[in-house]
Design a protein around this motif. Sequence first.
Motif, short mmCIF file in Angstrom:
data_model
loop_
_atom_site.label_atom_id
_atom_site.label_comp_id
_atom_site.label_asym_id
_atom_site.label_seq_id
_atom_site.Cartn_x
_atom_site.Cartn_y
_atom_site.Cartn_z
N GLN A 152 0.82 -1.21 0.00
CA GLN A 152 0.00 0.00 0.00
C GLN A 152 0.86 1.27 0.00
OE1 GLN A 152 -3.06 0.06 -0.57
NE2 GLN A 152 -3.56 2.21 -0.16
N GLN A 153 2.01 1.23 0.68
CA GLN A 153 2.90 2.40 0.71
C GLN A 153 3.43 2.72 -0.68
OE1 GLN A 153 3.15 4.39 3.24
NE2 GLN A 153 1.74 2.99 4.27
N ILE A 155 1.79 2.28 -3.48
CA ILE A 155 0.72 2.96 -4.22
C ILE A 155 0.63 4.43 -3.79
CG2 ILE A 155 -1.79 3.03 -4.57
CD1 ILE A 155 -1.77 -0.03 -4.32
N ILE A 156 0.70 4.65 -2.48
CA ILE A 156 0.63 6.04 -1.97
C ILE A 156 1.81 6.86 -2.51
CG2 ILE A 156 0.83 7.44 0.14
CD1 ILE A 156 -0.69 5.13 1.57
N ALA A 157 2.98 6.22 -2.62
CA ALA A 157 4.18 6.92 -3.10
C ALA A 157 4.11 7.22 -4.58
CB ALA A 157 5.42 6.08 -2.80
N SER A 158 3.51 6.31 -5.36
CA SER A 158 3.74 6.39 -6.80
C SER A 158 2.52 6.77 -7.64
CB SER A 158 4.30 5.06 -7.31
OG SER A 158 3.37 4.03 -7.08
N TYR A 232 8.92 5.77 -5.96
CA TYR A 232 9.09 4.37 -6.36
C TYR A 232 10.03 4.33 -7.56
CZ TYR A 232 7.77 -0.22 -8.26
OH TYR A 232 7.78 -1.50 -8.77
N ARG A 233 11.18 3.64 -7.41
CA ARG A 233 12.24 3.65 -8.43
C ARG A 233 12.29 2.35 -9.21
NH1 ARG A 233 16.75 3.68 -4.92
NH2 ARG A 233 15.26 3.23 -3.29
N ALA A 253 6.02 8.97 -8.94
CA ALA A 253 5.61 9.63 -7.71
C ALA A 253 4.17 10.15 -7.82
CB ALA A 253 6.55 10.79 -7.39
N SER A 254 3.53 10.24 -6.65
CA SER A 254 2.15 10.72 -6.59
C SER A 254 2.07 12.24 -6.60
CB SER A 254 1.48 10.18 -5.33
OG SER A 254 2.31 10.45 -4.20
N GLU A 255 3.18 12.90 -6.26
CA GLU A 255 3.27 14.37 -6.28
C GLU A 255 4.64 14.72 -6.85
OE1 GLU A 255 1.67 15.56 -1.92
OE2 GLU A 255 3.36 14.19 -2.02
N LEU A 256 4.71 15.77 -7.66
CA LEU A 256 5.99 16.11 -8.30
C LEU A 256 7.04 16.52 -7.27
CD1 LEU A 256 6.78 16.12 -11.31
CD2 LEU A 256 6.75 18.61 -11.16
N ARG A 257 6.60 17.17 -6.17
CA ARG A 257 7.59 17.67 -5.21
C ARG A 257 8.36 16.55 -4.53
NH1 ARG A 257 5.36 18.96 0.70
NH2 ARG A 257 4.08 17.10 0.85
N ARG A 258 7.79 15.36 -4.47
CA ARG A 258 8.54 14.23 -3.90
C ARG A 258 9.84 14.04 -4.68
NH1 ARG A 258 5.16 9.96 -1.01
NH2 ARG A 258 3.27 11.09 -0.52
#
Length: 305
Positions: A152-153, A155-158, A232-233, A253-258
């Motif tokens: 799940q982490q 999915i949240i990350a990517s 996620y790489r 990533a789910s947000e560009l700033r990550r």
Amino acid sequence: MSSEQQWMPAPQPGLYSEPGIHAHYCEMQLHPAAANADIRQALASALLAVADCYVAVAFGADAWDRLQPDWRPADLQPFATLQGQYRMPSTQTDLLFWIHGEDRGEVMAAVIHINQCLAPYADIQRDVSGFKNRESRDLTGFVDGTANPKEQQRIIASQIAAGQPGAGGSYVFSQLWRHKLEAFQQLPLQQQEGVIGRTRDDNIELQGDDMPADSHVSRTDLKVDGVALKIYRRSTPYYRAADDRGLFFICFASELRRISLQLESMVGAGDDGLADRLMQYSTPLSGSYWFMPAQADLLQLLKES
Ligand code: HEM
């Protein structure tokens, strides 16, 4: 309904299909005069006839606005050259194809097919084959991908959160890194480990005073307001010539700033006066942001007339 409860659209095939023993990355610039309907048709043909491998397509900001003028994900923008103590050049173009699978013949057949479909409408700007090295080790000898989030982490990350424009899709960053391998290998092992922030042979993260503040892990394992900003790489090593080998870096990533905060931390663009020591031993030759839409949004774009 909270965003956790909302339905998350499926990503394009293969996002989480690890490891992808053979990978190929192709970046293209669309011809300004090409008709959008022809480009959509060529993309549909390119994606439909693929057999035993995964193909995903992502769009630069200009290409997305051109082919899907109805909406855009909130953070989408072109990558701009970053200059701190080190430099990361922008080589932003329009399309990124990420092709990967277990059989090199199938991957290369897909690459040839995609290139033939797009040839009348786009020029290839970057064309790189990557491979899974022993135990997923980068050519420096260090395992790459260990700290990737799981389940799940991941999915949240990517993937862009449910309920937002582009939900289920991902912001993508691609970057070709040419290693100064001999310079890195000449370092004593303990110093190599200080550059990365993990031990080489048993792949354990350095702890306490053993972890330099300018190691690669220290510069990329970031928290904002106490919250870890994971990405996620899915990078792979590449080899093109004796003096041209390194890593094709790709992340989702789910947000560009990550992504952007990690890049700024690496080049040393912040106030802490530190940059990533890894940049002494590898040079970024390219850099682009993309949006990889969820599968349903991609199909919608291909259907527009
Ligand atoms: C020459 C280019 C690069 C090489 C050789 C490289 C290699 C590595 C290695 C060996 C690790 C430690 C194992 C792991 O957790 O995967 C790592 C971690 C990591 N790298 Fe890179 N990397 C490169 C570029 C980048 C770039 C451009 C970014 C950011 C956009 C990045 C982000 C990360 C992150 C987030 C981690 C995990 C940190 C943690 O939470 O422990 N890397 N990388």
